[in-house]
Motif scaffolding. Sequence first.
Motif, mmCIF file in Angstrom:
data_model
loop_
_atom_site.group_PDB
_atom_site.id
_atom_site.type_symbol
_atom_site.label_atom_id
_atom_site.label_comp_id
_atom_site.label_asym_id
_atom_site.label_seq_id
_atom_site.Cartn_x
_atom_site.Cartn_y
_atom_site.Cartn_z
ATOM 1 N N LYS A 40 2.420 -2.742 0.911
ATOM 2 C CA LYS A 40 1.682 -1.867 -0.006
ATOM 3 C C LYS A 40 2.467 -0.643 -0.443
ATOM 4 N N ASP A 41 3.491 -0.263 0.318
ATOM 5 C CA ASP A 41 4.294 0.907 -0.026
ATOM 6 C C ASP A 41 5.754 0.609 0.311
ATOM 7 N N PRO A 42 6.536 0.237 -0.692
ATOM 8 C CA PRO A 42 7.923 -0.166 -0.439
ATOM 9 C C PRO A 42 8.808 0.965 0.083
ATOM 10 N N LEU A 82 1.912 2.217 8.751
ATOM 11 C CA LEU A 82 1.243 1.147 8.004
ATOM 12 C C LEU A 82 -0.256 1.398 7.932
ATOM 13 N N SER A 83 -0.848 1.864 9.043
ATOM 14 C CA SER A 83 -2.295 2.124 9.047
ATOM 15 C C SER A 83 -2.643 3.273 8.107
ATOM 16 N N VAL A 84 -1.768 4.261 8.007
ATOM 17 C CA VAL A 84 -1.994 5.374 7.075
ATOM 18 C C VAL A 84 -1.924 4.870 5.643
ATOM 19 N N ASN A 89 -4.606 3.480 0.617
ATOM 20 C CA ASN A 89 -4.866 2.476 -0.433
ATOM 21 C C ASN A 89 -6.354 2.133 -0.523
ATOM 22 N N ASN A 90 -7.046 2.117 0.597
ATOM 23 C CA ASN A 90 -8.485 1.828 0.590
ATOM 24 C C ASN A 90 -9.281 2.952 -0.070
ATOM 25 N N LYS A 91 -8.802 4.201 0.084
ATOM 26 C CA LYS A 91 -9.482 5.330 -0.557
ATOM 27 C C LYS A 91 -9.340 5.283 -2.073
#
Length: 93
Positions: A40-42, A82-84, A89-91
């Motif tokens: 999700k974030d390269p 990764l959890s951050v 991304n969910n927000k």
Amino acid sequence: MNYRIINKQVFEQAQVRSVSDVVFTEEELENGMKLAVSKKDPTLALFLVDVDGQKKFDVRWDDSSEVFNGWYSAWDNFVWCLSVVDTENNKEA
């Protein structure tokens, strides 16, 4: 799995034994060997780096970098990042 393994052989080796015998190319000596990257974030990646002849793990995200001596510390930090990323991304969704 919210990350992609870039170098499977070294990634798996790091989990079970020393990586001191891993040979770097000239470019990898300069920039590090990328082992895993966030899907999700390269800009979030886990690298194996050479620091004064010692192999260490480097978690890089945006413009920050944190170097770890051991696999487990580096992996814990990478998973936390990764959890951050997932939370951010969910927000936005």
